[in-house]
Enzyme design. Structure first.
Site, mmCIF file in Angstrom:
data_model
loop_
_atom_site.group_PDB
_atom_site.id
_atom_site.type_symbol
_atom_site.label_atom_id
_atom_site.label_comp_id
_atom_site.label_asym_id
_atom_site.label_seq_id
_atom_site.Cartn_x
_atom_site.Cartn_y
_atom_site.Cartn_z
ATOM 1 N N GLU A 72 -2.317 3.787 -18.186
ATOM 2 C CA GLU A 72 -3.709 4.052 -18.678
ATOM 3 C C GLU A 72 -4.135 6.028 -18.602
ATOM 4 O OE1 GLU A 72 -5.930 3.945 -14.376
ATOM 5 O OE2 GLU A 72 -4.038 2.303 -14.952
ATOM 6 N N CYS A 103 -5.329 13.298 -16.490
ATOM 7 C CA CYS A 103 -4.597 12.254 -15.883
ATOM 8 C C CYS A 103 -3.690 10.943 -16.587
ATOM 9 C CB CYS A 103 -5.800 11.736 -15.050
ATOM 10 S SG CYS A 103 -4.474 10.681 -13.590
ATOM 11 N N CYS A 117 5.198 0.812 -11.083
ATOM 12 C CA CYS A 117 5.482 1.865 -9.889
ATOM 13 C C CYS A 117 6.524 0.976 -8.694
ATOM 14 C CB CYS A 117 4.821 2.534 -9.277
ATOM 15 S SG CYS A 117 5.362 3.938 -8.516
ATOM 16 N N CYS A 142 3.253 2.218 -2.583
ATOM 17 C CA CYS A 142 1.672 2.548 -1.206
ATOM 18 C C CYS A 142 0.942 1.763 -1.315
ATOM 19 C CB CYS A 142 1.429 4.188 -2.069
ATOM 20 S SG CYS A 142 3.087 5.084 -2.412
ATOM 21 N N CYS A 150 -2.691 1.822 -2.820
ATOM 22 C CA CYS A 150 -2.335 2.184 -4.437
ATOM 23 C C CYS A 150 -2.171 0.432 -5.345
ATOM 24 C CB CYS A 150 -1.555 2.891 -5.102
ATOM 25 S SG CYS A 150 -0.991 2.660 -6.401
ATOM 26 N N ASN A 210 -1.230 12.211 2.996
ATOM 27 C CA ASN A 210 -1.160 10.634 2.878
ATOM 28 C C ASN A 210 -1.046 10.231 4.653
ATOM 29 O OD1 ASN A 210 -2.509 10.731 0.861
ATOM 30 N ND2 ASN A 210 -1.219 9.440 -0.072
ATOM 31 N N CYS A 264 -5.409 4.665 -9.595
ATOM 32 C CA CYS A 264 -4.616 4.518 -10.358
ATOM 33 C C CYS A 264 -4.413 2.785 -10.211
ATOM 34 C CB CYS A 264 -3.515 5.157 -10.712
ATOM 35 S SG CYS A 264 -2.442 4.868 -8.725
HETATM 36 S S1 SF4 Z 1 0.292 6.411 -5.463
HETATM 37 FE FE1 SF4 Z 1 0.634 4.314 -6.568
HETATM 38 S S2 SF4 Z 1 1.697 4.931 -8.943
HETATM 39 FE FE2 SF4 Z 1 1.749 6.599 -7.064
HETATM 40 S S3 SF4 Z 1 3.853 6.451 -6.176
HETATM 41 FE FE3 SF4 Z 1 2.278 5.459 -4.928
HETATM 42 S S4 SF4 Z 1 2.569 2.864 -5.004
HETATM 43 FE FE4 SF4 Z 1 3.047 4.874 -7.273
#
Ligand code: SF4
Length: 355
Positions: A99, A112, A119, A123, A126, A226, A342
């Site tokens: 995206e 963006c 990924c 995290c 996310c 964070n 995201c």
């Molecule tokens: S926020 Fe999401 S996309 Fe970004 S590094 Fe962490 S897991 Fe990966």
């Protein structure tokens, strides 16, 4: 035979030098490669027939032997605030949907983009993390996200374009392709985006930060912070166990900032988790003596088990940082009605495909 070997070579993502070499291999003068570079990236012409500064015979040859393969727009989600989220289908290599987001503002647009499909960083806050890593994107795929978004909004473009590498993926874990794409995006003869209008956001991959420190042309570096302590960050960003806060901030302190360059720290405020005044004081300590700006992003409740912080907590957090002399902004994520975090679009698409 030469024709077969070069047939449908995708020119997207190729540097000016690479295009010069490709044109020479086609028996053409090298300078034609520079003309094609300008046509694709500066003029956004994706059809050889429209490259009218090239001789007709060369245009026909290119149409036979080369291609400019932009990803398909699978879906557009338009927000009431003007944001457009794109789901793009990549079909070179392992098929994947990614995206990109187009955010119009008064005098500029911000795009963006994703650097990986899925990924691996994991995290907690996310949704992309739940996809795992599908694959790295190529330089051409990364550049084409910007080209597609600009082209799709060509009638309403503002003079300035900003890009943020904050979509799916950890950019510093796909370093070479990301830098090859950025060299085209930031090249005055390419897409001509100012390095000051480009930001790369990392979860804190220290070796990548050290490499970026040595690049001649680079975007601004944003760190997804964070948390105010290792204990807290370990819980939501497992990468912190590999690259803990003190080492990450050491790498930031050693990052050779240029005049008018600064580090951007992003801090998603998760209600009741990392939004207390003590957290703010610890963050101020961590960032002391750094040329830093902080973006506070109040969490949008969604499928993940975190709460939106109370507005008074957000204001207090900001005040504590500002009182310590740290430039701090509160940013609400845009396009909330078309899904904010995201990775959400890919998940929605996956669910739609499965139903
Ligand atoms: S926020 Fe999401 S996309 Fe970004 S590094 Fe962490 S897991 Fe990966």
């Amino acid at each position: 035979m030469g024709g077969n070997l070069t047939k449908s070579i995708n020119l997207l993502g190729k540097s000016a030098e690479e295009l010069r070499a490709i044109l020479e291999s086609l028996g053409e003068p090298a300078y034609r490669g520079a003309q094609i570079y300008h046509a694709i990236y500066a003029e956004r012409r994706f059809d050889f027939a429209a490259m009218t500064n090239l001789p007709a015979a060369l245009r026909e040859k290119l149409a036979r032997e080369a291609a400019i393969n932009l990803p398909q727009i699978v879906r557009r989600y338009r927000s009431s605030d003007g944001t457009v989220r794109y789901v793009l289908a990549l079909d070179e290599g392992k098929p994947a949907n990614i995206e990109a987001v187009f955010m119009p503002e008064e005098n500029r647009q911000t795009i963006c983009i994703s650097t990986q499909a899925g990924c691996a960083v994991d995290c907690e806050f996310c949704l992309t993390a739940t996809l795992g890593l599908i694959r790295n994107l190529s330089a051409g795929e990364i550049v084409s996200e910007v080209l597609v978004a600009l082209d799709d909004n060509r009638d309403s473009l503002k003079p300035q374009t900003n890009i943020v590498l904050m979509g799916q993926g950890e950019p510093l874990l796909n370093y070479d392709a990301v830098m090859a794409a950025l060299r085209i995006l930031l090249d005055p003869n390419g897409l001509a985006i100012s390095p000051r209008h480009a930001a790369l956001s990392t979860s804190g991959v220290i070796p990548g930060i050290e490499r970026l420190a040595r690049e001649k042309v680079r975007p601004l570096l944003a760190i997804s912070l964070n948390a105010s302590s290792n204990e807290q960050r370990d819980k939501i960003m497992p990468i912190n166990r590999k690259y803990p806060l003190e080492k990450l901030l050491d790498a930031c302190r050693e990052y050779p900032l240029r005049p008018r360059e600064w580090l951007l720290f992003e801090y998603v405020l998760l209600g009741g988790f990392n939004d207390s005044p003590e957290d703010a004081r610890r963050v101020a300590k961590l960032l002391a003596n750094l040329r830093a700006k902080v973006n506070l992003i109040p969490w949008n409740p969604g499928e993940l088990p975190f709460a939106r912080p109370a507005p008074a907590r957000v204001a207090e957090f900001q005040k504590i940082l500002v009182d310590k002399g740290i430039l701090t902004f509160v940013r609400d994520s845009r396009g909330q009605d078309v899904m904010a975090a995201c990775g959400q679009l890919s998940l929605a698409e996956a669910a739609a495909a499965a139903s």
